[in-house]
Design an enzyme around this catalytic site. Structure first.
Site, PDB file in Angstrom:
ATOM      1  N   SER A 143     -21.107 -38.746  26.141  1.00  0.00           N
ATOM      2  CA  SER A 143     -19.705 -38.484  25.822  1.00  0.00           C
ATOM      3  C   SER A 143     -19.308 -37.161  26.454  1.00  0.00           C
ATOM      4  O   SER A 143     -20.158 -36.319  26.767  1.00  0.00           O
ATOM      5  CB  SER A 143     -19.520 -38.402  24.301  1.00  0.00           C
ATOM      6  OG  SER A 143     -18.189 -38.030  23.958  1.00  0.00           O
ATOM      7  N   TYR A 157     -22.308 -35.023  16.030  1.00  0.00           N
ATOM      8  CA  TYR A 157     -22.086 -36.003  17.102  1.00  0.00           C
ATOM      9  C   TYR A 157     -22.191 -35.334  18.469  1.00  0.00           C
ATOM     10  O   TYR A 157     -22.874 -35.833  19.373  1.00  0.00           O
ATOM     11  CB  TYR A 157     -20.707 -36.639  16.926  1.00  0.00           C
ATOM     12  CG  TYR A 157     -20.298 -37.546  18.060  1.00  0.00           C
ATOM     13  CD1 TYR A 157     -20.802 -38.841  18.162  1.00  0.00           C
ATOM     14  CD2 TYR A 157     -19.394 -37.120  19.031  1.00  0.00           C
ATOM     15  CE1 TYR A 157     -20.423 -39.679  19.212  1.00  0.00           C
ATOM     16  CE2 TYR A 157     -19.008 -37.952  20.078  1.00  0.00           C
ATOM     17  CZ  TYR A 157     -19.523 -39.227  20.155  1.00  0.00           C
ATOM     18  OH  TYR A 157     -19.145 -40.048  21.197  1.00  0.00           O
TER      19      TYR A 157
END
Length: 259
Positions: A143, A157
């Site tokens: 990401s 995350y």
């Protein structure tokens, strides 16, 4: 023209929804044998039936990538169905929000377990098949959050997605003698079920800071993964491709007012 991957076997973890489903759809349309995973058998079965209409063959195996027993069973199922595996897309990931002052040990274990441990266990389970393939590919879904950007509530995350890139570099070195490449795709804000849950205001505000002025499609990530799986990408390893419409480029939102 790229060498066709028709008939090659692809595993997409977390392929029953979101970005994983988009990756699976692109590979199925290219004629690959696709196996998706998901923790909900009903959702995975429905996704496999839908994706099968794109081409190739699509089936599913239910399981939890954070479990070595489940990833081992996944590998056995795939080899039993297709006789081997050429491409592993370690895509499964979760992003529950929790502020630092409220984050629990269980929250941290859950996110790191699925996002990082899950990727390592999945690749480990398929290593014999990838080595036998002769053109093995590992494609990680990281990401921009973590490696490049941050967002309140996603510290665990972001840490998990940055960790995937550290893993990628060492794995790429270790597996290079076996002609296995290991690369990562770093999505920006892609229109998925999970992103939609953030609300309309979040979606519109995000679009406003993307130079291309739109959210990405799941197929945008699938197309990047497909390229990394081709024979033509055989000399690319240990690298990451950002697919974000230019989101990480502006120095500030004001930069976009100049165009």
């Amino acid at each position: 023209m790229f060498t066709p991957i028709e008939g090659r076997t692809v595993v997409v973890t977390g392929g029953s929804r979101g970005i994983g489903k988009g990756i699976a759809r692109v590979f199925a349309a290219a004629g690959a044998n696709v196996v998706i995973t998901g923790r909900d058998p009903a959702v995975a079965e429905a996704a496999a039936a839908e994706l099968g209409k794109a081409g190739g063959t699509v089936s599913y195996v239910a399981g939890d990538v954070a479990s070595a027993a489940d990833t081992g069973r996944l590998a056995e199922e795939v080899l039993g169905r297709h006789g081997g595996c050429d491409i592993v897309c370690a895509n499964a990931g979760i992003f529950p929000a929790a502020s630092l002052d409220a984050m629990t040990e269980a929250d941290i274990d859950l996110v790191l377990g699925v996002n990082v441990k899950g990727a390592l266990l999945t690749v480990q389970a398929f290593l014999p098949a990838l080595k036998a393939s002769g053109h093995g590919r590992v494609i990680l879904t990281s990401s921009i959050t973590g490696p490049f950007t941050g967002y309140p509530g996603w510290a665990h995350y972001g840490a998990s997605k940055a960790a995937m890139l550290g893993y990628m570099r060492t794995a790429a070195i270790e597996l290079a003698p076996h002609r296995i490449t290991v690369n990562a795709v770093l999505p920006g804000n892609i229109l998925t079920e999970g992103l939609s849950e953030q609300g309309e205001d979040y979606l519109r505000s995000t679009e406003a800071v993307i130079p291309m002025r739109r959210l990405g499609d799941v197929e945008d990530i699938g197309n990047a993964a497909l390229f990394l799986a081709t024979d033509e990408a055989a000399y690319i390893t240990g690298q990451s491709i950002v697919v974000d419409g230019g989101q990480i480029l502006p120095e500030s939102p004001a930069a976009l007012d100049e165009i």
